[in-house]
Design an enzyme around this catalytic site. Structure first.
Site, PDB file in Angstrom:
ATOM      1  N   GLY A  45       0.825  -1.204   0.000  1.00 23.71           N
ATOM      2  CA  GLY A  45       0.000   0.000   0.000  1.00 23.71           C
ATOM      3  C   GLY A  45       0.856   1.249   0.000  1.00 23.71           C
ATOM      4  O   GLY A  45       1.821   1.349  -0.767  1.00 23.71           O
ATOM      5  N   ASP A 102      -3.655  -3.374  -9.508  1.00 21.91           N
ATOM      6  CA  ASP A 102      -3.616  -3.706 -10.944  1.00 21.91           C
ATOM      7  C   ASP A 102      -2.725  -2.721 -11.701  1.00 21.91           C
ATOM      8  O   ASP A 102      -1.971  -3.121 -12.596  1.00 21.91           O
ATOM      9  CB  ASP A 102      -5.030  -3.687 -11.525  1.00 21.91           C
ATOM     10  CG  ASP A 102      -5.928  -4.716 -10.874  1.00 21.91           C
ATOM     11  OD1 ASP A 102      -5.411  -5.752 -10.420  1.00 21.91           O
ATOM     12  OD2 ASP A 102      -7.145  -4.473 -10.818  1.00 21.91           O
ATOM     13  N   ALA A 162      -2.907   5.669  -9.290  1.00 18.88           N
ATOM     14  CA  ALA A 162      -4.228   5.049  -9.497  1.00 18.88           C
ATOM     15  C   ALA A 162      -5.167   5.297  -8.319  1.00 18.88           C
ATOM     16  O   ALA A 162      -6.386   5.189  -8.472  1.00 18.88           O
ATOM     17  CB  ALA A 162      -4.066   3.548  -9.737  1.00 18.88           C
ATOM     18  N   GLY A 217     -12.495   4.806  -9.385  1.00 20.29           N
ATOM     19  CA  GLY A 217     -12.646   3.746 -10.373  1.00 20.29           C
ATOM     20  C   GLY A 217     -11.331   3.040 -10.664  1.00 20.29           C
ATOM     21  O   GLY A 217     -10.265   3.443 -10.190  1.00 20.29           O
TER      22      GLY A 217
HETATM   23  O1  RIB Z   1      -8.556  -5.113  -8.574  1.00 23.11           O
HETATM   24  C1  RIB Z   1      -9.705  -4.343  -8.789  1.00 23.11           C
HETATM   25  C2  RIB Z   1     -10.669  -5.109  -9.619  1.00 23.11           C
HETATM   26  O2  RIB Z   1     -11.092  -6.247  -8.886  1.00 23.11           O
HETATM   27  C3  RIB Z   1     -11.950  -4.390  -9.972  1.00 23.11           C
HETATM   28  O3  RIB Z   1     -11.851  -3.672 -11.171  1.00 23.11           O
HETATM   29  C4  RIB Z   1     -12.981  -5.497  -9.996  1.00 23.11           C
HETATM   30  O4  RIB Z   1     -13.564  -5.721 -11.239  1.00 23.11           O
HETATM   31  C5  RIB Z   1     -12.265  -6.735  -9.477  1.00 23.11           C
HETATM   32  O5  RIB Z   1     -11.874  -7.565 -10.502  1.00 23.11           O
END
Ligand code: RIB
Length: 292
Positions: A208, A239, A267, A272
């Site tokens: 984090g 991600d 991010a 979102g």
């Molecule tokens: O890591 C975040 C993602 O986890 C979101 O976009 C959601 O769709 C889940 O897959």
């Protein structure tokens, strides 16, 4: 990133994220009033593909959308980001969705319903050819594990680097771990997976706002500090980190982790998942700012 940017095949999920914002996430049995709602394309696979592409890599996505109203938007977010979608199939039935609650601190809770992602049980000869021709195969665990296992086995046989973000964390056959070159986990997943990670050649743990750590095949470790930012929503930060890491992996662990930490931090500054993933200009600018 420069002209030596890698080619990356991302095999994974794509979801429509149904995002609600609220001051406090509800306790079991409780109803709370929310302050906002948005539908944003997400899914760990799609998010990581977009993150790798925005970080400068050439990226192709292998996955599945359904035949419902969400499919068009899900496909479009990839194509508009410059991610290759030749291997994205449309399957009958619903697309994947994620019900997400974001609280006033930017922390979230997520429930994923797999839809078409769960039906991604076969890899075609064209899928395998793409994986074998790529520098990196990047996978997560929001699609069936046997599909990930088949892709990883093929990638390993073809000397494609296998990068796995085992999220959501679950037990995997030991043969899958044998095929993994790089595992990327957060600290919760590291605790859940425990001993399974010991055999992984390159282990990256995200922490984090505290940054990330790396342990290499010789046991050598390094840490990269977090980059301070104003947090709005942490959804998709892991991600963004993982996609950017895959794009920068060829530059070595320290440079790749620094790049990925900046991408992950950026991010969190917008609401979102796909909507918040930074491009390389923003990553470079943040790194420059913190180098001074
Ligand atoms: O890591 C975040 C993602 O986890 C979101 O976009 C959601 O769709 C889940 O897959």
């Amino acid at each position: 990133m420069t002209a030596d940017a890698p080619t990356i095949a991302v095999l994974g999920s794509i979801n429509m994220d149904l995002v609600t914002t609220t001051r406090r996430r509800p306790a079991p049995g409780e109803t709370v009033l929310g302050s906002g709602f948005a539908m944003v394309p997400g899914g760990k696979g799609s998010n990581q593909a977009i993150a790798a592409r925005r970080a400068g890599a050439t990226v192709a996505f292998l996955g599945a959308v359904g035949s419902d109203v969400f499919a068009g938007d899900l496909r479009r977010v990839l194509t508009e980001s410059g991610v290759g979608t030749d291997r994205l199939r449309t399957l009958p039935g619903p697309s994947g969705i994620a019900a997400i609650v974001v609280d006033g601190t930017g922390e979230n809770s997520i429930i994923v319903v797999g839809g078409a992602n769960a039906a991604l049980t076969e890899l075609t000869a064209d899928d395998l050819a793409l994986i074998g021709a790529s520098d990196v195969l990047l996978c997560q665990l929001e699609i069936p594990v046997p599909t990930v296992a088949a892709a990883a086995g093929h990638a390993r046989a073809k000397d494609t680097v296998v990068m796995l973000n085992p999220s959501p964390a679950q037990r995997l056959p030991s043969e899958v771990w044998d095929d993994v070159d790089v595992a990327v986990v957060n600290s919760g997943e590291a605790a859940q997976l425990g001993g399974a990670l010991h055999a992984v050649r390159h282990l990256v743990v995200t922490r984090g706002s505290a940054g990330a750590t790396y342990r290499g095949p010789d046991g050598a470790e390094l840490s990269v500090p977090g980059v301070p930012v104003d947090v709005v929503d942490t959804t998709g930060a892991g991600d963004a980190f993982t996609g950017a890491l895959a794009a920068a992996w060829h530059r070595g662990p320290r440079a790749a982790l620094e790049w990925a930490c900046a991408a992950g931090a950026l991010a969190t500054t917008r609401l979102g998942a796909s909507s918040a993933i930074p491009d390389r200009e923003r990553i470079e600018a943040l790194l420059r700012e913190h180098a001074n």
